[in-house]
Design a protein around this motif. Structure first.
Motif, PDB file in Angstrom:
ATOM      1  N   PHE A  24      14.075   9.626  -0.044  1.00 36.54           N
ATOM      2  CA  PHE A  24      13.957  10.968  -0.497  1.00 36.54           C
ATOM      3  C   PHE A  24      14.847  11.605   0.652  1.00 36.54           C
ATOM      4  CE2 PHE A  24      10.260   9.371  -2.613  1.00 36.54           C
ATOM      5  CZ  PHE A  24      10.354  10.127  -3.773  1.00 36.54           C
ATOM      6  N   PRO A  25      15.387  12.812   0.241  1.00 41.50           N
ATOM      7  CA  PRO A  25      16.011  13.629   1.119  1.00 41.50           C
ATOM      8  C   PRO A  25      15.164  14.208   2.128  1.00 41.50           C
ATOM      9  CG  PRO A  25      17.011  14.275  -0.996  1.00 41.50           C
ATOM     10  CD  PRO A  25      15.705  13.364  -1.266  1.00 41.50           C
ATOM     11  N   HIS A  26      15.395  14.624   3.439  1.00 36.76           N
ATOM     12  CA  HIS A  26      14.571  14.977   4.310  1.00 36.76           C
ATOM     13  C   HIS A  26      15.131  15.983   5.175  1.00 36.76           C
ATOM     14  CE1 HIS A  26      11.845  14.519   8.128  1.00 36.76           C
ATOM     15  NE2 HIS A  26      11.085  14.870   7.276  1.00 36.76           N
ATOM     16  N   ARG A  27      14.529  17.125   5.324  1.00 39.95           N
ATOM     17  CA  ARG A  27      15.148  18.239   6.131  1.00 39.95           C
ATOM     18  C   ARG A  27      15.649  17.817   7.423  1.00 39.95           C
ATOM     19  NH1 ARG A  27      11.822  24.108   7.020  1.00 39.95           N
ATOM     20  NH2 ARG A  27      13.061  24.759   8.386  1.00 39.95           N
ATOM     21  N   TRP A  28      14.775  17.167   8.324  1.00 36.25           N
ATOM     22  CA  TRP A  28      15.243  16.894   9.611  1.00 36.25           C
ATOM     23  C   TRP A  28      15.906  15.729   9.965  1.00 36.25           C
ATOM     24  CZ3 TRP A  28      10.363  19.017   8.298  1.00 36.25           C
ATOM     25  CH2 TRP A  28      10.129  20.437   8.540  1.00 36.25           C
ATOM     26  N   THR A  29      16.165  14.987   8.907  1.00 34.40           N
ATOM     27  CA  THR A  29      16.878  13.537   9.113  1.00 34.40           C
ATOM     28  C   THR A  29      17.766  13.488   8.251  1.00 34.40           C
ATOM     29  OG1 THR A  29      15.046  12.207   8.067  1.00 34.40           O
ATOM     30  CG2 THR A  29      14.970  12.429  10.275  1.00 34.40           C
ATOM     31  N   PRO A  30      19.222  13.128   8.570  1.00 28.98           N
ATOM     32  CA  PRO A  30      20.286  13.050   7.751  1.00 28.98           C
ATOM     33  C   PRO A  30      20.108  11.866   6.639  1.00 28.98           C
ATOM     34  CG  PRO A  30      21.025  12.633  10.028  1.00 28.98           C
ATOM     35  CD  PRO A  30      19.574  13.086  10.118  1.00 28.98           C
ATOM     36  N   GLU A  31      19.181  10.692   6.969  1.00 32.04           N
ATOM     37  CA  GLU A  31      19.302   9.641   6.234  1.00 32.04           C
ATOM     38  C   GLU A  31      18.243   9.494   5.295  1.00 32.04           C
ATOM     39  OE1 GLU A  31      18.586   9.446   9.777  1.00 32.04           O
ATOM     40  OE2 GLU A  31      20.753   9.029  10.362  1.00 32.04           O
ATOM     41  N   GLY A  32      17.187  10.703   5.396  1.00 29.05           N
ATOM     42  CA  GLY A  32      16.202  10.822   4.728  1.00 29.05           C
ATOM     43  C   GLY A  32      14.942  10.098   5.034  1.00 29.05           C
ATOM     44  N   VAL A  33      14.012  10.098   4.096  1.00 25.49           N
ATOM     45  CA  VAL A  33      12.792   9.523   4.449  1.00 25.49           C
ATOM     46  C   VAL A  33      12.454   8.278   3.608  1.00 25.49           C
ATOM     47  CG1 VAL A  33      11.456  11.220   5.372  1.00 25.49           C
ATOM     48  CG2 VAL A  33      11.293  10.639   3.019  1.00 25.49           C
ATOM     49  N   SER A  34      11.874   7.183   4.000  1.00 28.43           N
ATOM     50  CA  SER A  34      11.788   6.015   3.009  1.00 28.43           C
ATOM     51  C   SER A  34      10.302   6.053   2.658  1.00 28.43           C
ATOM     52  CB  SER A  34      11.808   4.724   3.659  1.00 28.43           C
ATOM     53  OG  SER A  34      11.258   4.607   4.921  1.00 28.43           O
ATOM     54  N   VAL A  35       9.824   5.702   1.744  1.00 29.99           N
ATOM     55  CA  VAL A  35       8.431   5.585   1.091  1.00 29.99           C
ATOM     56  C   VAL A  35       7.887   4.276   0.460  1.00 29.99           C
ATOM     57  CG1 VAL A  35       6.715   6.646  -0.442  1.00 29.99           C
ATOM     58  CG2 VAL A  35       8.306   8.167   0.624  1.00 29.99           C
ATOM     59  N   GLU A  36       6.947   3.637   1.028  1.00 34.44           N
ATOM     60  CA  GLU A  36       6.482   2.562   0.543  1.00 34.44           C
ATOM     61  C   GLU A  36       4.957   2.847  -0.160  1.00 34.44           C
ATOM     62  OE1 GLU A  36       6.942  -0.994   2.844  1.00 34.44           O
ATOM     63  OE2 GLU A  36       8.083   0.401   4.357  1.00 34.44           O
ATOM     64  N   ALA A  37       4.926   2.983  -1.273  1.00 29.94           N
ATOM     65  CA  ALA A  37       3.723   3.106  -2.101  1.00 29.94           C
ATOM     66  C   ALA A  37       3.745   2.833  -3.472  1.00 29.94           C
ATOM     67  CB  ALA A  37       3.339   4.651  -1.866  1.00 29.94           C
ATOM     68  N   ASP A  38       2.492   2.516  -3.740  1.00 32.32           N
ATOM     69  CA  ASP A  38       2.347   2.197  -5.620  1.00 32.32           C
ATOM     70  C   ASP A  38       1.980   3.478  -6.092  1.00 32.32           C
ATOM     71  OD1 ASP A  38       2.621  -0.599  -5.255  1.00 32.32           O
ATOM     72  OD2 ASP A  38       0.409  -0.878  -5.239  1.00 32.32           O
ATOM     73  N   PHE A  39       2.426   3.826  -7.256  1.00 31.42           N
ATOM     74  CA  PHE A  39       2.325   4.977  -7.984  1.00 31.42           C
ATOM     75  C   PHE A  39       0.862   5.116  -8.661  1.00 31.42           C
ATOM     76  CE2 PHE A  39       2.936   8.220 -11.222  1.00 31.42           C
ATOM     77  CZ  PHE A  39       3.787   9.462 -10.186  1.00 31.42           C
ATOM     78  N   THR A  40      -0.174   5.219  -8.096  1.00 23.99           N
ATOM     79  CA  THR A  40      -1.338   5.446  -8.563  1.00 23.99           C
ATOM     80  C   THR A  40      -1.966   6.870  -7.678  1.00 23.99           C
ATOM     81  OG1 THR A  40      -2.870   4.615  -6.479  1.00 23.99           O
ATOM     82  CG2 THR A  40      -1.804   2.923  -8.554  1.00 23.99           C
ATOM     83  N   GLY A  41      -3.170   7.514  -8.367  1.00 21.65           N
ATOM     84  CA  GLY A  41      -3.573   8.554  -7.889  1.00 21.65           C
ATOM     85  C   GLY A  41      -3.990   8.433  -6.412  1.00 21.65           C
TER      86      GLY A  41
END
Length: 133
Positions: A24-41
């Motif tokens: 995802f884009p990120h305000r403070w880092t030019p390369e964005g953020v990475s997210v490792e998560a399943d899509f559950t509540g």
């Protein structure tokens, strides 16, 4: 993360290079953020806490004059599967920085006190459904 509800967010030098991570884009880092998560509540609740802590680490570090090359926040927790009430969330922070350890510890403690999502979860919140549209 053994309980099945773990998430990891990373930015800068600590961003995940796994093909399973989402960027995802990120305000403070030019390369964005990475997210490792399943899509559950359950995962999304933990992701909200971890993502908020990551964002606030960058925001507060800037204000404190601390340079961060990378940030990784992992969060996990359990649920009572009978009621789906959270049994709590714990998170861990890893920082890549040339700053003195004492400054980084002070930053982490400060963020733990001001991070909005963890504060909201700690305080509890009423959730109501509005009229269907």
């Amino acid at each position: 993360m053994a309980d099945g509800f773990g998430v990891v967010v990373g930015a800068g030098t600590l961003r995940s290079e796994s093909g399973d991570s989402i960027r995802f884009p990120h305000r403070w880092t030019p390369e964005g953020v990475s997210v490792e998560a399943d899509f559950t509540g359950a995962h999304l609740l933990h992701l909200a806490a971890a993502g908020c802590v990551l964002n606030d680490l960058y925001r507060e570090a800037e204000g404190m004059g601390i340079g961060l090359d990378g940030v990784r926040v992992s969060a996990t927790g359990g649920f009572d599967t009978g009621s789906w009430a959270s049994t709590g969330i714990s998170y861990a922070v890893t920082l890549d920085s040339a700053a003195p350890r004492a400054d980084l510890d002070r930053l982490i403690e400060h963020v733990d006190a001001v991070a909005e999502i963890p504060k909201a979860i700690r305080a509890g919140a009423r959730v109501t459904r509005s009229a269907d549209r």
